[in-house]
Design a protein around this motif. Sequence first.
Motif, PDB file in Angstrom:
ATOM      1  N   GLY A   1       9.407  18.659  89.941  1.00 19.14           N
ATOM      2  CA  GLY A   1       8.184  18.553  89.146  1.00 19.14           C
ATOM      3  C   GLY A   1       8.558  18.247  87.706  1.00 19.14           C
ATOM      4  O   GLY A   1       8.179  18.987  86.791  1.00 19.14           O
TER       5      GLY A   1
ATOM      6  N   GLU B   1       9.638  13.993  91.214  1.00 20.42           N
ATOM      7  CA  GLU B   1       8.281  14.010  90.651  1.00 20.42           C
ATOM      8  C   GLU B   1       7.429  13.023  91.449  1.00 20.42           C
ATOM      9  O   GLU B   1       7.797  11.855  91.566  1.00 20.42           O
TER      10      GLU B   1
ATOM     11  N   PHE C   1       9.877  24.128  86.177  1.00  9.64           N
ATOM     12  CA  PHE C   1       9.179  24.576  84.976  1.00  9.64           C
ATOM     13  C   PHE C   1       7.694  24.206  85.053  1.00  9.64           C
ATOM     14  O   PHE C   1       7.343  23.055  85.245  1.00  9.64           O
ATOM     15  N   PHE C   2       6.863  25.207  84.897  1.00 13.53           N
ATOM     16  CA  PHE C   2       5.409  25.037  84.880  1.00 13.53           C
ATOM     17  C   PHE C   2       4.904  24.350  86.153  1.00 13.53           C
ATOM     18  O   PHE C   2       4.162  23.376  86.107  1.00 13.53           O
TER      19      PHE C   2
HETATM   20  C1  LIG Z   1       2.201  21.363  85.629  1.00 13.99           C
HETATM   21  S1  LIG Z   1       3.237  19.995  85.798  1.00 13.99           S
HETATM   22  C2  LIG Z   1       4.688  20.455  84.845  1.00 13.99           C
HETATM   23  C3  LIG Z   1       5.573  19.309  84.517  1.00 13.99           C
HETATM   24  C4  LIG Z   1       6.869  19.633  83.764  1.00 13.99           C
HETATM   25  N1  LIG Z   1       7.753  20.486  84.538  1.00 13.99           N
HETATM   26  C5  LIG Z   1       6.587  20.244  82.416  1.00 13.99           C
HETATM   27  O1  LIG Z   1       6.936  21.415  82.189  1.00 13.99           O
HETATM   28  O2  LIG Z   1       5.998  19.548  81.582  1.00 13.99           O
HETATM   29  C6  LIG Z   1       3.835  20.138  87.467  1.00 13.99           C
HETATM   30  C7  LIG Z   1       4.383  18.839  88.003  1.00 13.99           C
HETATM   31  O3  LIG Z   1       4.987  19.084  89.266  1.00 13.99           O
HETATM   32  C8  LIG Z   1       4.731  17.974  90.112  1.00 13.99           C
HETATM   33  N2  LIG Z   1       4.883  18.465  91.488  1.00 13.99           N
HETATM   34  C9  LIG Z   1       4.144  19.419  92.084  1.00 13.99           C
HETATM   35  N3  LIG Z   1       4.597  19.665  93.322  1.00 13.99           N
HETATM   36  C10 LIG Z   1       5.670  18.848  93.512  1.00 13.99           C
HETATM   37  C11 LIG Z   1       6.562  18.636  94.603  1.00 13.99           C
HETATM   38  N4  LIG Z   1       6.431  19.335  95.736  1.00 13.99           N
HETATM   39  N5  LIG Z   1       7.538  17.714  94.468  1.00 13.99           N
HETATM   40  C12 LIG Z   1       7.651  16.984  93.322  1.00 13.99           C
HETATM   41  N6  LIG Z   1       6.831  17.155  92.252  1.00 13.99           N
HETATM   42  C13 LIG Z   1       5.857  18.070  92.345  1.00 13.99           C
HETATM   43  C14 LIG Z   1       3.330  17.534  89.743  1.00 13.99           C
HETATM   44  O4  LIG Z   1       3.097  16.176  90.068  1.00 13.99           O
HETATM   45  C15 LIG Z   1       3.327  17.781  88.235  1.00 13.99           C
HETATM   46  O5  LIG Z   1       3.683  16.629  87.516  1.00 13.99           O
END
Ligand SMILES: C[S@@+](CC[C@H](N)C(=O)[O-])C[C@H]1O[C@@H](n2cnc3c(N)ncnc32)[C@H](O)[C@@H]1O
Length: 297
Positions: A86, A109, A157-158
């Motif tokens: 993510g 991502e 993260f997040f």
């Molecule tokens: C709330 S955002 C946080 C992004 C980043 N880590 C930050 O702190 O700015 C969560 C991200 O995780 C991605 N995501 C959620 N589940 C995922 C998965 N199973 N595999 C890859 N990406 C994922 C979403 O598309 C989103 O962009």
Amino acid sequence: MPEQTPTENSGRTRSAAASRPRREIVSFVRRGRRLTEEQTEAWDAHHEQYMLDVPQGERDTLIHPDVRLDPVKLFGNDNPLIIEIGSGQGDNIAQAAADMPDHNFLAFEVWGPGNAQTVVHLQRLGLPQNLRILEFDAEHSLPGLLPESSVEEVWIFFADPWHKTKHHKRRLVSAGFLEELHTLLKPGGRVRTATDWADYASHQAHAFETVAARGLFTNDHPDGPRPTGSTTDEIPEDSPATGWAPRFERRVRTAFEGKALRAGRLIWDLSYSAQKPAAPAASATEDGSAASEPTTR
Ligand SMILES: C[S@@+](CC[C@H](N)C(=O)[O-])C[C@H]1O[C@@H](n2cnc3c(N)ncnc32)[C@H](O)[C@@H]1O
């Protein structure tokens, strides 16, 4: 049938991992792909260098279950591998790749524009060569994809908080997923998490404690206090009083963290290390050459 990329020293096959009962909860579908002019330009110029082109599985967010990646072949060296799941707009992983040229980085991502923004960051940072991006669902694609004991750290993260109780099963950080990550981690390898939601923080702490009780992980900060400060967020009764990690110094303050702080929420970090007997080093090519598969696109 996709061409396979074997992991020479891993007895574990992707299909073995895939045959394990696993939650088939789809927590997202691919969203639209509208890019800014800057993103379009960076993407057109550099995406082939960074985006890994691997065969898809039964959904476009899944990697085909027969695909296996050998990080040594992929990067042409056996530097420690850090994975971010993510990675959002790439603030953390692009900066880390630029700051740590002696490490390799793999970003998962599913959000296309986020990956385009990651390429923008990479361009601004001088196009570091030690990072690749997989535009796939890590939860269902990562188990079995890499050799056992080949990963130094996993960063989450997040992660999406999925607030409603009926949606908690969609949360990425679970005991089952941590168990899968344990298989991939080197002895002493770490999982680091951070979230701005007290309820999800508590959920994450309990998931870690579940796998710690099975002897798979130990808490790096067993006496670490809760984050301090007043909060608009309700702290659940089952939130552990200790066990919280200090802010990870490499964690960049992303838009998500900024928004959380402005809204008066606390940031909850956790860090756990994998407990396992020392394993032989991850696979290396016999002649030391770099493999060309999978290709970047
Ligand atoms: C709330 S955002 C946080 C992004 C980043 N880590 C930050 O702190 O700015 C969560 C991200 O995780 C991605 N995501 C959620 N589940 C995922 C998965 N199973 N595999 C890859 N990406 C994922 C979403 O598309 C989103 O962009």
